[in-house]
Structure formats: structure tokens, C-alpha cells
Design a protein around this motif. Sequence first.
Motif, PDB file in Angstrom:
ATOM      1  N   LYS A  19     -17.551   2.137  89.062  1.00 15.04           N
ATOM      2  CA  LYS A  19     -18.927   2.530  88.793  1.00 15.04           C
ATOM      3  C   LYS A  19     -18.932   4.005  88.392  1.00 15.04           C
ATOM      4  O   LYS A  19     -18.164   4.792  88.925  1.00 15.04           O
ATOM      5  N   SER A  20     -19.824   4.363  87.512  1.00 13.02           N
ATOM      6  CA  SER A  20     -19.926   5.739  87.059  1.00 13.02           C
ATOM      7  C   SER A  20     -20.201   6.690  88.217  1.00 13.02           C
ATOM      8  O   SER A  20     -20.976   6.382  89.124  1.00 13.02           O
ATOM      9  N   SER A  21     -19.585   7.852  88.162  1.00 15.06           N
ATOM     10  CA  SER A  21     -19.851   8.879  89.174  1.00 15.06           C
ATOM     11  C   SER A  21     -21.272   9.414  89.044  1.00 15.06           C
ATOM     12  O   SER A  21     -21.795  10.035  89.958  1.00 15.06           O
ATOM     13  N   TYR A  22     -21.924   9.149  87.927  1.00  7.57           N
ATOM     14  CA  TYR A  22     -23.302   9.573  87.721  1.00  7.57           C
ATOM     15  C   TYR A  22     -24.312   8.605  88.332  1.00  7.57           C
ATOM     16  O   TYR A  22     -25.501   8.862  88.316  1.00  7.57           O
ATOM     17  N   SER A  23     -23.855   7.486  88.871  1.00  4.84           N
ATOM     18  CA  SER A  23     -24.781   6.466  89.392  1.00  4.84           C
ATOM     19  C   SER A  23     -25.422   6.873  90.710  1.00  4.84           C
ATOM     20  O   SER A  23     -26.407   6.291  91.110  1.00  4.84           O
ATOM     21  N   GLY A  24     -24.855   7.821  91.415  1.00  4.09           N
ATOM     22  CA  GLY A  24     -25.429   8.274  92.672  1.00  4.09           C
ATOM     23  C   GLY A  24     -25.229   7.300  93.817  1.00  4.09           C
ATOM     24  O   GLY A  24     -25.830   7.445  94.869  1.00  4.09           O
ATOM     25  N   LEU A  31     -23.979   0.549  85.487  1.00  2.00           N
ATOM     26  CA  LEU A  31     -22.971  -0.266  84.832  1.00  2.00           C
ATOM     27  C   LEU A  31     -21.649  -0.049  85.533  1.00  2.00           C
ATOM     28  O   LEU A  31     -21.386   1.016  86.076  1.00  2.00           O
ATOM     29  N   GLU A  32     -20.810  -1.074  85.498  1.00  2.00           N
ATOM     30  CA  GLU A  32     -19.443  -0.962  85.992  1.00  2.00           C
ATOM     31  C   GLU A  32     -18.505  -1.262  84.840  1.00  2.00           C
ATOM     32  O   GLU A  32     -18.802  -2.107  83.993  1.00  2.00           O
ATOM     33  N   VAL A  33     -17.389  -0.575  84.819  1.00  2.00           N
ATOM     34  CA  VAL A  33     -16.398  -0.712  83.762  1.00  2.00           C
ATOM     35  C   VAL A  33     -15.065  -1.050  84.406  1.00  2.00           C
ATOM     36  O   VAL A  33     -14.716  -0.503  85.448  1.00  2.00           O
ATOM     37  N   ALA A  34     -14.319  -1.961  83.807  1.00  2.00           N
ATOM     38  CA  ALA A  34     -12.984  -2.307  84.308  1.00  2.00           C
ATOM     39  C   ALA A  34     -11.930  -1.650  83.429  1.00  2.00           C
ATOM     40  O   ALA A  34     -12.081  -1.558  82.210  1.00  2.00           O
ATOM     41  N   CYS A  35     -10.882  -1.182  84.067  1.00  2.00           N
ATOM     42  CA  CYS A  35      -9.798  -0.490  83.358  1.00  2.00           C
ATOM     43  C   CYS A  35      -8.547  -1.366  83.295  1.00  2.00           C
ATOM     44  O   CYS A  35      -8.461  -2.385  83.962  1.00  2.00           O
ATOM     45  N   GLY A  36      -7.592  -0.923  82.518  1.00  3.56           N
ATOM     46  CA  GLY A  36      -6.300  -1.581  82.469  1.00  3.56           C
ATOM     47  C   GLY A  36      -6.233  -2.794  81.563  1.00  3.56           C
ATOM     48  O   GLY A  36      -5.403  -3.671  81.755  1.00  3.56           O
ATOM     49  N   SER A  45     -24.086  -3.799  87.541  1.00  3.43           N
ATOM     50  CA  SER A  45     -23.635  -3.763  88.936  1.00  3.43           C
ATOM     51  C   SER A  45     -24.469  -4.658  89.843  1.00  3.43           C
ATOM     52  O   SER A  45     -23.993  -5.098  90.885  1.00  3.43           O
ATOM     53  N   LYS A  46     -25.708  -4.945  89.465  1.00  2.00           N
ATOM     54  CA  LYS A  46     -26.567  -5.807  90.279  1.00  2.00           C
ATOM     55  C   LYS A  46     -26.207  -7.286  90.132  1.00  2.00           C
ATOM     56  O   LYS A  46     -26.544  -8.092  90.987  1.00  2.00           O
ATOM     57  N   LEU A  51     -22.435 -12.624  83.171  1.00  3.20           N
ATOM     58  CA  LEU A  51     -21.803 -12.318  81.893  1.00  3.20           C
ATOM     59  C   LEU A  51     -21.382 -10.848  81.798  1.00  3.20           C
ATOM     60  O   LEU A  51     -22.128  -9.960  82.178  1.00  3.20           O
ATOM     61  N   THR A  52     -20.207 -10.623  81.304  1.00  3.81           N
ATOM     62  CA  THR A  52     -19.652  -9.288  81.102  1.00  3.81           C
ATOM     63  C   THR A  52     -19.389  -9.085  79.618  1.00  3.81           C
ATOM     64  O   THR A  52     -18.827  -9.956  78.967  1.00  3.81           O
ATOM     65  N   LEU A  53     -19.808  -7.946  79.095  1.00  6.30           N
ATOM     66  CA  LEU A  53     -19.573  -7.638  77.685  1.00  6.30           C
ATOM     67  C   LEU A  53     -18.220  -6.974  77.519  1.00  6.30           C
ATOM     68  O   LEU A  53     -17.772  -6.231  78.387  1.00  6.30           O
ATOM     69  N   LEU A  54     -17.592  -7.220  76.381  1.00  6.33           N
ATOM     70  CA  LEU A  54     -16.303  -6.596  76.054  1.00  6.33           C
ATOM     71  C   LEU A  54     -16.482  -5.681  74.848  1.00  6.33           C
ATOM     72  O   LEU A  54     -17.024  -6.094  73.831  1.00  6.33           O
ATOM     73  N   PHE A  55     -16.060  -4.450  74.994  1.00  3.80           N
ATOM     74  CA  PHE A  55     -16.088  -3.484  73.901  1.00  3.80           C
ATOM     75  C   PHE A  55     -14.661  -3.206  73.468  1.00  3.80           C
ATOM     76  O   PHE A  55     -13.751  -3.170  74.295  1.00  3.80           O
ATOM     77  N   SER A  56     -14.472  -2.960  72.185  1.00  2.98           N
ATOM     78  CA  SER A  56     -13.193  -2.405  71.754  1.00  2.98           C
ATOM     79  C   SER A  56     -13.142  -0.977  72.298  1.00  2.98           C
ATOM     80  O   SER A  56     -14.187  -0.386  72.618  1.00  2.98           O
ATOM     81  N   LEU A  57     -11.966  -0.397  72.395  1.00  4.96           N
ATOM     82  CA  LEU A  57     -11.862   0.973  72.882  1.00  4.96           C
ATOM     83  C   LEU A  57     -12.643   1.915  71.967  1.00  4.96           C
ATOM     84  O   LEU A  57     -13.371   2.794  72.435  1.00  4.96           O
TER      85      LEU A  57
END
Length: 74
Positions: A19-24, A31-36, A45-46, A51-57
Motif C-alpha cells: 500500500k502507498s505510504s501516502y495512504s495514511g 490502491l495496492e500494488v504488487a511487485c516482482g 484495498s477495500k 478484479l485487479t488491473l495490470l499495467f505495463s511498467l
Amino acid sequence: MLSNERSVSDASTVTRWYKSSYSGGGQSDCLEVACGRTTVPVRDSKNGSKLTLLFSLRGWTFFVGAVKGGHFKS
């Protein structure tokens, strides 16, 4: 399970969410982002199992830059 190139229908198949460090620390409007991975999975996050969206880098980098640049109104 991938439902197509741009989404994951079952987000429980993706691990290492951040989760973003800006989310408090709250659950509202985060929003949550997965790495790797070769793509960047993004989910609400709720509704983590939905459904999860996929972005290209490149697409994710452009999106984050646009947000930081104030190109989206709240």
C-alpha cells in the motif's frame, strides 16, 4: 488466474501487495500494488479479492507521473 492481458480475475493469486505510504494507513481510497512481476498489478484495498488491473511498467510509470503532476482532478 488471468482473465485477459489487462486484468486478474482472482487477486488472491497475486502475492506481495504493498500500500502507498501516502495512504495514511486507512482503508479509504487506497490502491495496492504488487511487485516482482513483469506487469504491475493494481487493486482497490477495500476489495482485495476482486478484479485487479495490470499495467505495463511503462504505463504504470506514465500513470504515476500524471498523478504526481496533478493531471487528475479529485
